[in-house]
Design an enzyme around this catalytic site. Structure first.
Site, PDB file in Angstrom:
ATOM      1  N   HIS A  11       0.827   5.208   0.977  1.00 45.96           N
ATOM      2  CA  HIS A  11       0.147   6.235   1.769  1.00 45.96           C
ATOM      3  C   HIS A  11       0.210   7.557   1.014  1.00 45.96           C
ATOM      4  O   HIS A  11       1.295   7.966   0.562  1.00 45.96           O
ATOM      5  CB  HIS A  11       0.853   6.451   3.113  1.00 45.96           C
ATOM      6  CG  HIS A  11       0.859   5.266   4.033  1.00 45.96           C
ATOM      7  ND1 HIS A  11       0.024   5.166   5.116  1.00 45.96           N
ATOM      8  CD2 HIS A  11       1.609   4.138   4.044  1.00 45.96           C
ATOM      9  CE1 HIS A  11       0.264   4.035   5.767  1.00 45.96           C
ATOM     10  NE2 HIS A  11       1.228   3.388   5.130  1.00 45.96           N
ATOM     11  N   HIS A  17       0.838  -1.200   0.000  1.00 47.94           N
ATOM     12  CA  HIS A  17       0.000   0.000   0.000  1.00 47.94           C
ATOM     13  C   HIS A  17       0.865   1.239   0.000  1.00 47.94           C
ATOM     14  O   HIS A  17       1.919   1.283   0.623  1.00 47.94           O
ATOM     15  CB  HIS A  17      -0.969   0.010   1.199  1.00 47.94           C
ATOM     16  CG  HIS A  17      -0.317  -0.235   2.516  1.00 47.94           C
ATOM     17  ND1 HIS A  17       0.049  -1.493   2.939  1.00 47.94           N
ATOM     18  CD2 HIS A  17       0.042   0.618   3.507  1.00 47.94           C
ATOM     19  CE1 HIS A  17       0.597  -1.406   4.139  1.00 47.94           C
ATOM     20  NE2 HIS A  17       0.618  -0.126   4.503  1.00 47.94           N
TER      21      HIS A  17
HETATM   22  P1  AMP Z   1       1.832   0.249   7.400  1.00 42.74           P
HETATM   23  O1  AMP Z   1       1.771  -1.222   7.062  1.00 42.74           O
HETATM   24  O2  AMP Z   1       2.909   0.590   8.401  1.00 42.74           O
HETATM   25  O3  AMP Z   1       1.928   1.111   6.178  1.00 42.74           O
HETATM   26  O4  AMP Z   1       0.517   0.635   8.179  1.00 42.74           O
HETATM   27  C1  AMP Z   1      -0.758   0.145   7.841  1.00 42.74           C
HETATM   28  C2  AMP Z   1      -1.742   1.276   7.789  1.00 42.74           C
HETATM   29  O5  AMP Z   1      -3.026   0.702   7.592  1.00 42.74           O
HETATM   30  C3  AMP Z   1      -1.824   2.159   9.040  1.00 42.74           C
HETATM   31  O6  AMP Z   1      -1.679   3.515   8.647  1.00 42.74           O
HETATM   32  C4  AMP Z   1      -3.208   1.864   9.601  1.00 42.74           C
HETATM   33  O7  AMP Z   1      -3.793   2.989  10.205  1.00 42.74           O
HETATM   34  C5  AMP Z   1      -3.962   1.416   8.371  1.00 42.74           C
HETATM   35  N1  AMP Z   1      -5.090   0.512   8.602  1.00 42.74           N
HETATM   36  C6  AMP Z   1      -5.112  -0.570   9.398  1.00 42.74           C
HETATM   37  N2  AMP Z   1      -6.302  -1.198   9.321  1.00 42.74           N
HETATM   38  C7  AMP Z   1      -7.059  -0.491   8.433  1.00 42.74           C
HETATM   39  C8  AMP Z   1      -8.378  -0.616   7.920  1.00 42.74           C
HETATM   40  N3  AMP Z   1      -9.190  -1.616   8.301  1.00 42.74           N
HETATM   41  N4  AMP Z   1      -8.815   0.307   7.034  1.00 42.74           N
HETATM   42  C9  AMP Z   1      -8.010   1.319   6.640  1.00 42.74           C
HETATM   43  N5  AMP Z   1      -6.750   1.482   7.084  1.00 42.74           N
HETATM   44  C10 AMP Z   1      -6.272   0.600   7.974  1.00 42.74           C
END
Ligand code: AMP
Length: 144
Positions: free
Chosen positions: A108, A106
């Protein structure tokens, strides 16, 4: 060099792709999905993911990575307009040591305002009604 683990289809974003978990969707086509981060570091914090299973930059097909970044650019422009931002921060983490928590690639996209710091990661869950409002602003900026 340590060996990368295999893609795990039980991750949260795979569940969102399968419709097993809800998301505040901003954009969708046959190859990518964009939705709001539930713990936004700034208003409008959006995630773009490929529909093909990929853990992170280490295993994704380069064409799929390029496509995700093409959509990330579109979302960045929409986010800057929708939130009257001064700039946009793009982040993409790989493996636990690289700061990754959810193991489906993903990107950001975080609209930024001069002098306003980002909240720390995972600091607070945003209210669903605020996320719905922000998703609507982004969809409008995308012309959808
Ligand atoms: P990272 O893997 O460090 O990029 O972080 C994962 C991101 O996913 C974090 O910013 C979380 O806030 C976000 N996140 C976790 N669960 C969900 C969800 N169900 N829907 C949207 N975002 C999420």
């Amino acid at each position: 060099m340590s060996h990368a683990p295999a893609y795990d289809p039980s991750n949260i974003f795979a569940k969102i792709l399968r419709g097993e978990l809800p998301a505040h969707k901003v954009y969708e086509d046959d190859r990518a999905l964009a939705f709001l981060d539930i713990m936004p570091r700034c208003p409008g914090h959006t995630l773009v993911i490929p529909k093909t299973p990929a853990r992170n930059i280490l295993d994704i097909d380069p064409e799929d990575l390029a496509y995700v970044h093409k959509i990330a650019k579109t979302i960045a422009i929409a986010g800057k307009a929708a939130f009257q931002a001064d700039g946009v921060t793009i982040q993409q983490f790989n493996e636990e040591a690289g700061g990754q928590v959810v193991f489906h690639l993903h990107v950001h996209i975080i609209p930024r305002h001069l002098g306003v710091p980002m909240k720390p990661p995972a600091s607070a869950m945003e209210k669903p009604e605020i996320l719905a409002e922000h998703a609507a602003l982004l969809r409008a900026a995308l012309g959808q």
